[in-house]
Design an enzyme around this catalytic site. Structure first.
Site, PDB file in Angstrom:
ATOM      1  CG  HIS A  33     -46.035  31.856   4.428  1.00  0.00           C
ATOM      2  ND1 HIS A  33     -45.418  33.056   4.745  1.00  0.00           N
ATOM      3  CD2 HIS A  33     -46.944  32.153   3.483  1.00  0.00           C
ATOM      4  CE1 HIS A  33     -45.941  34.015   4.024  1.00  0.00           C
ATOM      5  NE2 HIS A  33     -46.851  33.503   3.237  1.00  0.00           N
TER       6      HIS A  33
ATOM      7  CD  GLU B  62     -43.997  32.309   1.392  1.00  0.00           C
ATOM      8  OE1 GLU B  62     -44.945  31.662   0.933  1.00  0.00           O
ATOM      9  OE2 GLU B  62     -43.948  33.557   1.347  1.00  0.00           O
TER      10      GLU B  62
HETATM   11  O1  TA6 Z   1     -46.128  34.775   0.653  1.00  0.00           O
HETATM   12  C1  TA6 Z   1     -46.965  34.648  -0.397  1.00  0.00           C
HETATM   13  C2  TA6 Z   1     -48.380  35.121  -0.047  1.00  0.00           C
HETATM   14  O2  TA6 Z   1     -49.315  34.331  -0.707  1.00  0.00           O
HETATM   15  C3  TA6 Z   1     -48.526  36.599  -0.409  1.00  0.00           C
HETATM   16  O3  TA6 Z   1     -49.351  36.739  -1.557  1.00  0.00           O
HETATM   17  C4  TA6 Z   1     -49.167  37.228   0.821  1.00  0.00           C
HETATM   18  O4  TA6 Z   1     -50.577  37.165   0.729  1.00  0.00           O
HETATM   19  C5  TA6 Z   1     -48.612  36.338   1.918  1.00  0.00           C
HETATM   20  O5  TA6 Z   1     -48.655  35.021   1.372  1.00  0.00           O
HETATM   21  C6  TA6 Z   1     -49.299  36.469   3.246  1.00  0.00           C
HETATM   22  O6  TA6 Z   1     -50.541  35.836   3.220  1.00  0.00           O
HETATM   23  P1  TA6 Z   1     -51.419  35.884   4.585  1.00  0.00           P
HETATM   24  O7  TA6 Z   1     -52.674  35.136   4.270  1.00  0.00           O
HETATM   25  O8  TA6 Z   1     -50.608  35.210   5.661  1.00  0.00           O
HETATM   26  O9  TA6 Z   1     -51.610  37.342   4.881  1.00  0.00           O
END
Ligand code: TA6
Length: 254
Positions: free
Chosen positions: A123, A227
């Site tokens: 991510h 990601e």
């Molecule tokens: O990057 C995609 C995602 O699923 C977004 O929807 C946003 O929620 C991000 O990840 C961050 O997620 P987190 O749980 O790290 O706040």
């Protein structure tokens, strides 16, 4: 097993790390490369799974022939993870740093006697000078799931994906090579990936950034998540099987 910083030889940060990031047990770190396993996004497990919340161990380190420096960290199932997700597993994260490159290897092993489905994602939070002057290339023609429009599916029609608002899309079955152009900084990131078919592009923009406690209200222009991983569909690992995905970043300055 969380890379929080990658810098140029001049010490310029290439990954975003929020100044409000948590560095506490059981809380994800807002920036760098959260390692997502076995669930991407929401579902029966905590958001984005448990791997990014656990302490991993250093398995080995090395200096490669070409001077690159590598470390491998590992995580095995534990009573805590088995209580959440009833499958034994062995994970390895390999990180290999070179002059202009950062290579990441993600291995998932199934030591048990039952198959299990998993999602596995890097991510990655890239640091950009200004996301409004940045673009992602390589996704034209790829179908995506738009999290902001009730998971509507569409096909990307643009050569260059530019940013003028919140974006949260999973591109399914994306090409092996992608490019991020940070025009304001005169920098390019080249992304090469193997067996990590899907790509999520995310920027929270103004409102969502304000709603995130571990994300400064004014930080959204200086980051872009691109990601890579196995997201849709999940991969089903047979007993005794090992899956390995690789993502390599190369940075080029103007
Ligand atoms: O990057 C995609 C995602 O699923 C977004 O929807 C946003 O929620 C991000 O990840 C961050 O997620 P987190 O749980 O790290 O706040």
């Amino acid at each position: 097993a969380h890379v929080t910083s990658w810098t140029t030889s001049k010490g310029e940060e290439l990954f975003f790390l929020s100044r409000a990031a948590y560095f506490e047990a059981e809380k994800p770190i807002r920036g760098g490369i959260p390692v997502i396993f076995p669930q991407f996004g929401q579902g029966p497990l905590p958001q984005h799974g448990f791997a990014r919340l656990r302490d991993w161990e250093v398995a080995r380190t090395s200096v490669e022939e070409d001077g690159r420096v590598a470390a491998t960290l590992q995580l095995d199932a534990s009573p805590e993870t088995l209580a959440l997700w009833p499958h034994p597993f062995h994970l390895e994260l390999g990180v290999c740093v070179g002059a202009q490159t950062l290579a990441l290897t993600f291995r998932v092993c199934n030591p048990g006697n039952e198959a299990f489905p998993f999602q596995a994602v890097f991510h990655t939070y890239f640091a950009v000078e200004d996301v409004r002057q940045s673009a992602v290339y390589g996704l034209k023609g790829v179908s995506f799931i738009d999290s902001l429009r009730q998971n509507a599916r569409e096909v990307e029609s643009r050569d260059a994906i530019r940013f003028d608002g919140e974006i949260d899309r999973v591109y399914v079955g994306a090409p092996h090579s992608l490019r991020i152009e940070d025009a304001a900084a005169g920098r390019r990131f080249y992304i090469e990936k193997e067996r990590m078919p899907d790509v999520t592009v995310w920027n929270p923009w103004v409102e969502k950034a304000q709603r995130l406690a571990d994300f400064g209200d004014e930080e959204w222009p200086r980051m872009l998540c691109v990601e890579t991983g196995v997201m849709d569909p999940a991969y089903t690992l047979a007993p005794g099987e090992t899956w390995e995905g690789v993502t390599t970043f190369r940075v080029e300055e103007r």
